[in-house]
Design an enzyme around this catalytic site. Structure first.
Site, PDB file in Angstrom:
ATOM      1  N   HIS A 122       0.869  -1.184   0.000  1.00 15.66           N
ATOM      2  CA  HIS A 122       0.000   0.000   0.000  1.00 15.66           C
ATOM      3  C   HIS A 122       0.902   1.228   0.000  1.00 15.66           C
ATOM      4  O   HIS A 122       2.011   1.184   0.557  1.00 15.66           O
ATOM      5  CB  HIS A 122      -0.839  -0.042   1.278  1.00 15.66           C
ATOM      6  CG  HIS A 122      -1.928   0.968   1.356  1.00 15.66           C
ATOM      7  ND1 HIS A 122      -1.703   2.273   1.719  1.00 15.66           N
ATOM      8  CD2 HIS A 122      -3.264   0.874   1.133  1.00 15.66           C
ATOM      9  CE1 HIS A 122      -2.853   2.926   1.719  1.00 15.66           C
ATOM     10  NE2 HIS A 122      -3.817   2.105   1.358  1.00 15.66           N
ATOM     11  N   ASP A 199       3.027  -4.814   8.068  1.00 13.45           N
ATOM     12  CA  ASP A 199       1.796  -4.037   7.914  1.00 13.45           C
ATOM     13  C   ASP A 199       0.641  -5.047   7.986  1.00 13.45           C
ATOM     14  O   ASP A 199       0.401  -5.796   7.029  1.00 13.45           O
ATOM     15  CB  ASP A 199       1.842  -3.313   6.564  1.00 13.45           C
ATOM     16  CG  ASP A 199       0.513  -2.664   6.203  1.00 13.45           C
ATOM     17  OD1 ASP A 199      -0.485  -2.886   6.919  1.00 13.45           O
ATOM     18  OD2 ASP A 199       0.476  -1.957   5.184  1.00 13.45           O
ATOM     19  N   GLN A 202      -4.443  -5.569   6.654  1.00 13.67           N
ATOM     20  CA  GLN A 202      -5.406  -6.480   6.012  1.00 13.67           C
ATOM     21  C   GLN A 202      -5.312  -7.898   6.566  1.00 13.67           C
ATOM     22  O   GLN A 202      -5.879  -8.819   5.976  1.00 13.67           O
ATOM     23  CB  GLN A 202      -5.181  -6.509   4.492  1.00 13.67           C
ATOM     24  CG  GLN A 202      -5.373  -5.174   3.803  1.00 13.67           C
ATOM     25  CD  GLN A 202      -6.825  -4.684   3.812  1.00 13.67           C
ATOM     26  OE1 GLN A 202      -7.746  -5.438   4.130  1.00 13.67           O
ATOM     27  NE2 GLN A 202      -7.028  -3.427   3.467  1.00 13.67           N
ATOM     28  N   LYS A 225     -10.546  -1.019  10.104  1.00 15.10           N
ATOM     29  CA  LYS A 225     -10.647  -2.186   9.230  1.00 15.10           C
ATOM     30  C   LYS A 225     -10.963  -3.443  10.025  1.00 15.10           C
ATOM     31  O   LYS A 225     -11.079  -4.526   9.478  1.00 15.10           O
ATOM     32  CB  LYS A 225      -9.341  -2.366   8.450  1.00 15.10           C
ATOM     33  CG  LYS A 225      -9.091  -1.241   7.441  1.00 15.10           C
ATOM     34  CD  LYS A 225      -7.825  -1.467   6.681  1.00 15.10           C
ATOM     35  CE  LYS A 225      -7.318  -0.231   5.987  1.00 15.10           C
ATOM     36  NZ  LYS A 225      -8.019   0.088   4.748  1.00 15.10           N
ATOM     37  N   CYS A 363      -4.655   2.504  -3.798  1.00 16.10           N
ATOM     38  CA  CYS A 363      -3.400   2.991  -3.180  1.00 16.10           C
ATOM     39  C   CYS A 363      -2.257   2.012  -3.387  1.00 16.10           C
ATOM     40  O   CYS A 363      -1.387   1.858  -2.515  1.00 16.10           O
ATOM     41  CB  CYS A 363      -3.577   3.297  -1.694  1.00 16.10           C
ATOM     42  SG  CYS A 363      -4.763   4.588  -1.377  1.00 16.10           S
TER      43      CYS A 363
END
Ligand code: PMP
Length: 406
Positions: A122, A199, A202, A225, A363
């Site tokens: 991202h 990261d 997700q 999220k 993104c």
């Protein structure tokens, strides 16, 4: 396959009608909807607790502080961190990554050093490292991915050297859905003497997280999220590393003592939490994490994987539809294009049928560059989606094909 259906009722917004049709919400990778308990946590905070934290001796301040620190312990438990001192509240994933890029860069990166990221990051795990490398005279190396959307681990091995200071990769790609082999990435980075930031924006809502088992130095995610509010997120850092990093932002809460000559800083985690925090957001995030745990991440994963299989099979059968991101290990994201139909047209027409999907580059422009496309349509799943949602999406795509004559 629809065994989590009972939880749909926890999300009031799912009762909404869009253009007279029941909402089918498939934009969960952008943000998830909120259960009533999270909405209530925000309201209750302002109704019964509102006060500034850590500064007051009075009843409400102590209540707010206890609720905030309780949420920190929930986040610690959710990630299986060793200590609540390793949990820093930030505005979200972007803020967390910028914190590490700045502080780690200031403290530990020198001209000639190298940082490794991947082609499927991202932008928020791309641009902060580009800027940091420019500032510090370091070089950014990028792990490419193959056409299935799997990282080229052979190239990763070639990139690693004694010059590598830090490796930053996503656990799950937001535009391809690939689950990356983060354990292997971390072990190899450690063998080269580098530290790792994962990261998890997700992954935390789809895959059980254990930062001690992963052994990464840093891990971050966004509250919104994972069924929590916007504007709040977490940076986990190993205590030894957070201790060593210089502060990112300066101000109230993060100081130990300020004199005209010199300032000394607070202990962890407050050293990285300058200013009055998003107290309601923190408490509501704690509620969201408790909610997800009560549903059960393994059950959520199983449900979403079944739905992903179901959707992938049905969509693959549509003539002219191509799915981007076909790695064997995937979760919850289906990026696609249909021959002759611009992604914006597909998204706009699906919206008119009540189906919310995302269109564009998500993104991740380097991912789009890889496939020589401008963007995709992305359907992404959460625990409350069901086969009816997928059927409505598939019927919608077929209808768009008819309308546009494709
Ligand atoms: N990383 C990934 C993999 C993401 O999917 C996102 C959000 N789309 C981000 C980082 C940025 O998250 P936020 O905007 O909440 O800071």
């Amino acid at each position: 396959m629809d065994n989590l259906t009972k939880y749909r009722d926890d999300f009031p917004i799912l009762q909404t009608e869009i253009y007279g049709r029941p909402l089918v919400y498939l934009d969960n990778a952008a943000t998830t909807q909120k259960p009533q308990c999270v909405i209530d946590a925000i309201t209750d905070y302002y109704l019964s607790t509102n006060s500034n934290v850590h500064r007051g001796l009075h009843y409400l301040s102590e209540k707010a502080t206890a609720a905030q620190e309780g949420a920190r312990q929930i986040a610690q438990g959710y990630l299986n961190a060793q200590s609540p001192r390793e949990i820093i509240f930030t505005k979200g994933t972007t803020d967390s990554i910028n914190l590490v890029a700045f502080s780690f860069g200031e403290g530990f990166v020198h001209p000639g050093d190298e940082i490794i990221i991947s082609e499927m990051e991202h932008h928020s795990n791309f641009v902060p490292w580009q800027l940091m490398c420019e500032r510090k005279g370091a070089t950014l190396k990028v792990i490419p991915f193959d056409d299935n959307g799997e990282l080229r681990m052979d190239v990763y091995a070639q990139h690693l050297s004694e010059k590598t200071r830090l490796v930053a990769v996503n656990y799950v790609s937001n535009s391809l859905g690939t689950i990356n082999p983060v354990r292997e990435i971390i072990t190899k980075a450690h063998d080269a003497g580098a530290v790792v930031l994962i990261d998890g924006a997700q992954s935390v809502q789809h895959i059980p997280t254990d930062v001690q088992a992963l052994d990464c130095e840093f891990f971050c995610f966004s509250g919104h999220k994972i069924y929590g509010p916007t504007g709040i997120g977490v940076l986990y850092g190993k205590e030894e590393w957070l201790d060593k990093l210089p502060p990112y932002q300066a101000g109230g809460e993060m100081i130990h003592q300020v004199t005209v000559e010199k300032t000394t800083f607070s202990e962890l985690p407050f050293k990285f939490e300058a200013g009055t925090p998003n107290i309601a957001g923190i408490i509501a995030l704690g509620q969201a994490l408790s909610y997800v745990r009560s549903v059960g991440v393994p059950d959520i994963a199983e449900h979403e994987n079944e739905l992903l299989q179901y959707a992938t099979e049905k969509m693959s059968a549509i003539d002219g539809l191509r799915i981007f991101g076909t790695a064997p290990l995937k979760t919850s994201v289906i990026s696609f294009l249909v021959n002759g139909i611009h992604h914006y047209d597909m998204g706009t027409l699906l919206d008119k049928m009540g189906v919310a999907v995302r269109t564009g580059h998500h993104c991740t422009q380097p991912v789009m560059d890889h496939y020589h496309i401008e963007g995709t349509v992305r359907a992404s799943l959460a625990l409350y989606n069901n086969t009816h949602d997928i059927d409505t999406l598939v019927d919608g795509i077929i209808k768009v094909k008819q309308i546009t004559g494709q």
